[in-house]
Write an enzyme that holds these catalytic residues in place. Structure first.
Site, PDB file in Angstrom:
ATOM      1  N   HIS A  56      -6.897-142.804 -33.467  1.00 29.38           N
ATOM      2  CA  HIS A  56      -6.587-143.754 -33.631  1.00 29.38           C
ATOM      3  C   HIS A  56      -7.913-143.917 -34.738  1.00 29.38           C
ATOM      4  O   HIS A  56      -8.912-143.979 -35.393  1.00 29.38           O
ATOM      5  CB  HIS A  56      -6.188-145.029 -33.039  1.00 29.38           C
ATOM      6  CG  HIS A  56      -6.699-144.564 -31.886  1.00 29.38           C
ATOM      7  ND1 HIS A  56      -8.704-145.367 -32.292  1.00 29.38           N
ATOM      8  CD2 HIS A  56      -7.210-144.189 -30.708  1.00 29.38           C
ATOM      9  CE1 HIS A  56      -9.468-145.039 -31.219  1.00 29.38           C
ATOM     10  NE2 HIS A  56      -8.641-144.685 -29.961  1.00 29.38           N
ATOM     11  N   HIS A  69     -11.282-143.654 -33.714  1.00 27.23           N
ATOM     12  CA  HIS A  69     -12.103-142.484 -34.772  1.00 27.23           C
ATOM     13  C   HIS A  69     -12.736-142.727 -35.584  1.00 27.23           C
ATOM     14  O   HIS A  69     -13.581-141.823 -36.098  1.00 27.23           O
ATOM     15  CB  HIS A  69     -10.968-141.785 -34.406  1.00 27.23           C
ATOM     16  CG  HIS A  69     -11.028-141.029 -32.567  1.00 27.23           C
ATOM     17  ND1 HIS A  69      -9.402-141.546 -31.841  1.00 27.23           N
ATOM     18  CD2 HIS A  69     -11.110-140.719 -31.554  1.00 27.23           C
ATOM     19  CE1 HIS A  69      -9.332-141.285 -30.978  1.00 27.23           C
ATOM     20  NE2 HIS A  69     -10.729-140.530 -30.866  1.00 27.23           N
ATOM     21  N   SER A 123      -6.745-143.520 -27.090  1.00 20.39           N
ATOM     22  CA  SER A 123      -5.460-142.605 -26.982  1.00 20.39           C
ATOM     23  C   SER A 123      -4.096-143.315 -26.304  1.00 20.39           C
ATOM     24  O   SER A 123      -3.202-142.836 -26.598  1.00 20.39           O
ATOM     25  CB  SER A 123      -5.778-141.870 -27.582  1.00 20.39           C
ATOM     26  OG  SER A 123      -6.754-141.276 -28.868  1.00 20.39           O
TER      27      SER A 123
END
Length: 289
Positions: A30, A33, A187
């Site tokens: 996402h 990151h 996540s």
């Protein structure tokens, strides 16, 4: 972007570089990151990411088998973010034999909060990160590893591990990325139903309320304010529980060691941390004061 799966191939791909900047992930990427990957680019001569869902950090009842694997989307996002090398080992590549040698972190830091509710979690994290750092940085003069601040305790544990093992690596924190309503990106947010997603922002709001109350107590009772924290923390947990959450902890701690604050600690040296389950999804968040 060069994709490799084995440690020898990774080291061959990095042979021409001396100062990699590395972002380890478990995939299902996402914006949090990707922000780390972009942050890494000016910090090294190669930007390296890894994708590996690490069995060692999951408890038997947790979601290792169901953890989302989104390989094609992850690769596309990493390419767009400017990743140079992606290390995507299979389990036999990273653990060709049972991993009986493990990194045991300091229990004073690792057996509280997340470690209390997920025993063995930080041993699994430290072991895989040590192995990944060895794979990426072996033979390098120095380098940088980046970790998100949303996993606040994990960041502290890994920073301390790198320091105590005298690794030639600088650990850099990436700021928590949030949705427009304030929910920390994760996540596991993908597990939330539509109604749960709308409710999920209440965790960050509860942390803000607790932080404000702690600061107010410190101003009102400069020599005795920590004594009021257990009641404030309990109120915060009860407020979330009334909305259908199951709270593991909502707590005010010192940034330096995650221990309960003392009266001598300044209000600007604290962090408020929370972990709670909404439906079947466990969410964590934190807020520095």
């Amino acid at each position: 972007m060069h994709i490799v799966h084995t440690i020898p191939d990774l080291r061959a791909a990095l042979a021409a570089y001396q100062h990699p900047a590395f972002v380890p992930t478990m995939g299902n990427l996402h914006e949090g990151h990707l922000a780390l990957v972009r942050q890494a680019q000016p910090l090294g001569d190669a930007t390296v990411a890894s994708i590996f869902v690490n069995r060692l950090q999951f408890l038997p009842h947790e979601d290792f088998d169901s953890y989302p694997r989104t390989w094609e989307a992850d690769c596309a996002q990493l390419r767009a973010a400017g990743c140079t090398v992606l290390f995507a080992p299979r389990e036999p590549d990273l653990y060709p034999e049972p991993q009986t040698f493990k990194v045991q972190p300091d229990p004073l830091l690792a057996d509280i909060l997340e470690g209390q509710f997920r025993p063995g979690f930080f041993t699994g994290v430290c072991t895989v990160v040590m192995k990944l750092l060895s794979a990426v940085f072996a033979g390098k003069a120095n380098g940088t590893a980046l970790f998100g601040q949303k996993d606040y305790q994990q960041l502290m544990v890994l920073r301390r591990m790198v320091q105590q093992f005298a690794l030639p690596i600088t650990v850099v924190a990436g700021a928590t990325q949030r949705a427009a309503d304030g929910l920390a990106l994760s996540s596991r947010n993908g597990y939330l139903s539509e109604a749960e997603r709308a409710e999920a922002v209440q965790l960050s709001q509860a942390l803000r309320t607790l932080a404000d109350q702690a600061l107010a107590a410190a101003q009102a009772q400069p020599t005795a304010w920590p004594a009021s924290l257990p009641a404030l923390e309990q109120q915060a947990q009860q407020a979330l529980a009334a909305r259908g959450w199951q709270c593991d902890y909502l707590t005010v701690r010192r940034r330096s060691d995650l221990q309960p604050p003392q009266a001598s600690d300044s209000a600007g040296s604290l962090v408020v941390l929370g972990a709670a389950r909404l439906g079947h999804t466990r969410l964590i968040d934190n807020l520095e004061t």
